[in-house]
Design a protein around this motif. Structure first.
Motif, PDB file in Angstrom:
ATOM      1  N   SER A  92       1.097  -0.848   0.153  1.00  0.00           N
ATOM      2  CA  SER A  92       0.092   0.225  -0.135  1.00  0.00           C
ATOM      3  C   SER A  92       1.324   1.078   0.340  1.00  0.00           C
ATOM      4  O   SER A  92       0.329   2.070   0.210  1.00  0.00           O
ATOM      5  N   THR A  93       2.313   1.026  -0.150  1.00  0.00           N
ATOM      6  CA  THR A  93       3.024   2.412  -0.153  1.00  0.00           C
ATOM      7  C   THR A  93       2.727   3.229  -1.566  1.00  0.00           C
ATOM      8  O   THR A  93       2.954   2.581  -1.808  1.00  0.00           O
ATOM      9  N   ARG A  94       3.192   4.249  -0.912  1.00  0.00           N
ATOM     10  CA  ARG A  94       2.998   5.351  -2.395  1.00  0.00           C
ATOM     11  C   ARG A  94       4.456   5.697  -3.130  1.00  0.00           C
ATOM     12  O   ARG A  94       5.273   5.345  -1.743  1.00  0.00           O
ATOM     13  N   THR A  95       4.416   5.709  -4.801  1.00  0.00           N
ATOM     14  CA  THR A  95       6.069   6.178  -4.776  1.00  0.00           C
ATOM     15  C   THR A  95       6.356   7.503  -4.267  1.00  0.00           C
ATOM     16  O   THR A  95       7.438   7.474  -3.768  1.00  0.00           O
ATOM     17  N   ASP A  96       5.759   7.977  -3.696  1.00  0.00           N
ATOM     18  CA  ASP A  96       5.754   9.968  -3.355  1.00  0.00           C
ATOM     19  C   ASP A  96       6.775   8.738  -2.107  1.00  0.00           C
ATOM     20  O   ASP A  96       7.120   9.881  -1.093  1.00  0.00           O
ATOM     21  N   ASN A  97       5.987   8.108  -1.353  1.00  0.00           N
ATOM     22  CA  ASN A  97       6.552   8.213   0.104  1.00  0.00           C
ATOM     23  C   ASN A  97       7.840   6.811   1.157  1.00  0.00           C
ATOM     24  O   ASN A  97       8.306   6.712   1.242  1.00  0.00           O
ATOM     25  N   LEU A  98       8.092   6.725  -0.197  1.00  0.00           N
ATOM     26  CA  LEU A  98       9.415   6.185  -0.589  1.00  0.00           C
ATOM     27  C   LEU A  98      10.525   5.572  -0.173  1.00  0.00           C
ATOM     28  O   LEU A  98      10.633   7.406  -0.227  1.00  0.00           O
ATOM     29  N   THR A  99      11.493   5.524   1.154  1.00  0.00           N
ATOM     30  CA  THR A  99      12.351   6.023   1.084  1.00  0.00           C
ATOM     31  C   THR A  99      13.636   5.456   0.150  1.00  0.00           C
ATOM     32  O   THR A  99      13.754   4.751  -0.237  1.00  0.00           O
ATOM     33  N   ASN A 100      14.513   6.006   0.623  1.00  0.00           N
ATOM     34  CA  ASN A 100      15.930   5.747   0.186  1.00  0.00           C
ATOM     35  C   ASN A 100      16.542   4.591  -0.562  1.00  0.00           C
ATOM     36  O   ASN A 100      16.575   3.524  -1.224  1.00  0.00           O
ATOM     37  N   GLU A 101      16.464   3.676   0.952  1.00  0.00           N
ATOM     38  CA  GLU A 101      16.691   2.356   1.570  1.00  0.00           C
ATOM     39  C   GLU A 101      15.427   1.561   0.438  1.00  0.00           C
ATOM     40  O   GLU A 101      16.228   0.718  -0.135  1.00  0.00           O
ATOM     41  N   GLU A 102      14.469   1.661   0.470  1.00  0.00           N
ATOM     42  CA  GLU A 102      13.412   1.050  -0.184  1.00  0.00           C
ATOM     43  C   GLU A 102      13.598   1.294  -1.869  1.00  0.00           C
ATOM     44  O   GLU A 102      13.317   0.131  -2.491  1.00  0.00           O
ATOM     45  N   THR A 103      14.325   2.358  -2.460  1.00  0.00           N
ATOM     46  CA  THR A 103      14.312   2.374  -3.425  1.00  0.00           C
ATOM     47  C   THR A 103      15.393   1.384  -3.987  1.00  0.00           C
ATOM     48  O   THR A 103      15.723   1.646  -5.309  1.00  0.00           O
ATOM     49  N   ILE A 104      16.486   1.360  -3.641  1.00  0.00           N
ATOM     50  CA  ILE A 104      17.580   0.732  -3.875  1.00  0.00           C
ATOM     51  C   ILE A 104      17.690  -0.637  -3.875  1.00  0.00           C
ATOM     52  O   ILE A 104      17.680  -1.139  -4.440  1.00  0.00           O
ATOM     53  N   ALA A 105      16.760  -1.033  -2.806  1.00  0.00           N
ATOM     54  CA  ALA A 105      16.150  -2.213  -2.678  1.00  0.00           C
ATOM     55  C   ALA A 105      15.826  -2.409  -3.913  1.00  0.00           C
ATOM     56  O   ALA A 105      15.575  -4.099  -4.640  1.00  0.00           O
ATOM     57  N   LEU A 106      14.586  -2.221  -4.734  1.00  0.00           N
ATOM     58  CA  LEU A 106      13.761  -1.963  -6.222  1.00  0.00           C
ATOM     59  C   LEU A 106      14.892  -2.563  -6.925  1.00  0.00           C
ATOM     60  O   LEU A 106      14.095  -3.573  -7.902  1.00  0.00           O
ATOM     61  N   ARG A 107      15.854  -1.283  -6.743  1.00  0.00           N
ATOM     62  CA  ARG A 107      16.611  -1.199  -7.877  1.00  0.00           C
ATOM     63  C   ARG A 107      17.859  -3.032  -8.074  1.00  0.00           C
ATOM     64  O   ARG A 107      17.398  -2.887  -8.800  1.00  0.00           O
ATOM     65  N   ASP A 108      17.637  -2.878  -6.765  1.00  0.00           N
ATOM     66  CA  ASP A 108      18.403  -4.187  -6.767  1.00  0.00           C
ATOM     67  C   ASP A 108      17.627  -5.563  -7.273  1.00  0.00           C
ATOM     68  O   ASP A 108      18.439  -6.416  -7.657  1.00  0.00           O
ATOM     69  N   GLU A 109      16.428  -5.539  -7.106  1.00  0.00           N
ATOM     70  CA  GLU A 109      15.581  -6.097  -7.111  1.00  0.00           C
ATOM     71  C   GLU A 109      15.600  -7.059  -8.399  1.00  0.00           C
ATOM     72  O   GLU A 109      16.007  -7.753  -9.046  1.00  0.00           O
ATOM     73  N   LEU A 110      15.586  -5.799  -9.731  1.00  0.00           N
ATOM     74  CA  LEU A 110      15.081  -5.738 -10.836  1.00  0.00           C
ATOM     75  C   LEU A 110      15.830  -6.059 -11.267  1.00  0.00           C
ATOM     76  O   LEU A 110      15.795  -6.729 -12.790  1.00  0.00           O
ATOM     77  N   GLU A 111      17.549  -5.711 -10.733  1.00  0.00           N
ATOM     78  CA  GLU A 111      18.795  -5.905 -11.582  1.00  0.00           C
ATOM     79  C   GLU A 111      19.140  -7.584 -11.710  1.00  0.00           C
ATOM     80  O   GLU A 111      19.395  -8.409 -12.233  1.00  0.00           O
ATOM     81  N   LYS A 112      17.991  -8.040 -10.440  1.00  0.00           N
ATOM     82  CA  LYS A 112      18.469  -9.356 -10.081  1.00  0.00           C
ATOM     83  C   LYS A 112      17.893 -10.337 -11.174  1.00  0.00           C
ATOM     84  O   LYS A 112      17.695 -11.685 -10.387  1.00  0.00           O
ATOM     85  N   ILE A 113      17.372 -10.119 -11.267  1.00  0.00           N
ATOM     86  CA  ILE A 113      15.295 -10.903 -11.169  1.00  0.00           C
ATOM     87  C   ILE A 113      15.629 -11.008 -12.659  1.00  0.00           C
ATOM     88  O   ILE A 113      16.125 -10.466 -13.780  1.00  0.00           O
ATOM     89  N   ASN A 114      14.916 -12.566 -13.808  1.00  0.00           N
ATOM     90  CA  ASN A 114      15.662 -13.032 -14.029  1.00  0.00           C
ATOM     91  C   ASN A 114      14.649 -12.864 -14.882  1.00  0.00           C
ATOM     92  O   ASN A 114      13.709 -13.688 -15.723  1.00  0.00           O
ATOM     93  N   LEU A 115      14.042 -11.200 -15.290  1.00  0.00           N
ATOM     94  CA  LEU A 115      13.263 -10.845 -16.846  1.00  0.00           C
ATOM     95  C   LEU A 115      13.704 -10.053 -17.941  1.00  0.00           C
ATOM     96  O   LEU A 115      14.522  -9.502 -17.227  1.00  0.00           O
ATOM     97  N   LYS A 116      13.666  -9.969 -19.500  1.00  0.00           N
ATOM     98  CA  LYS A 116      14.060  -9.208 -19.825  1.00  0.00           C
ATOM     99  C   LYS A 116      12.567  -7.856 -19.538  1.00  0.00           C
ATOM    100  O   LYS A 116      11.751  -7.822 -19.629  1.00  0.00           O
TER     101      LYS A 116
END
Length: 123
Positions: free
Chosen positions: A42-66
């Protein structure tokens, strides 16, 4: 505004739905990514912290999708291959007609474009 993989995510949307703006990520994949990063859905994109955005970025790099450019290039090359071997689907792509067996006598306006009226046609 958050930028992931070259895409600006929309403001004030829930993070699961904002992730679907990335080409190649649907709702199921977005929910899986949010679950793996331990972010509340339920978190909105405006309310994301820096740690959460870094975690999202790492997860997107790690995920096995084109994603994004790689996926668009992959699909474009597949259509180009179909055109080159002149199969039925390739010819349909080339002529901007429906590819998967839909009727064209009526309908198919989205694919064929606006109506072109023929004047003076006699039966």
């Amino acid at each position: 505004m958050i930028r992931l993989i070259g895409i600006d995510l929309p403001r004030n949307k829930r993070i699961e739905y904002a992730l679907t703006y990335i080409h190649g990520i649907g709702l199921t994949s977005a929910r899986k990514i949010v679950k793996n990063t331990n972010i509340s859905p339920s978190t909105r994109t405006d309310n994301l912290t820096n740690e959460e955005t870094i975690a999202l970025r790492d997860e997107l790099e790690k995920i096995n999708l084109k994603l994004e450019g790689d996926l668009r290039r992959f699909n474009g090359l597949n259509i180009k291959r179909l055109n080159e071997i002149s199969c039925h689907r390739g010819k349909r792509h080339r002529n901007s007609l429906p590819v998967r067996g839909q009727r064209t006598r009526t309908n198919a306006r989205a694919r064929k474009g606006t109506k072109k009226t023929v004047t003076g046609k006699k039966k």
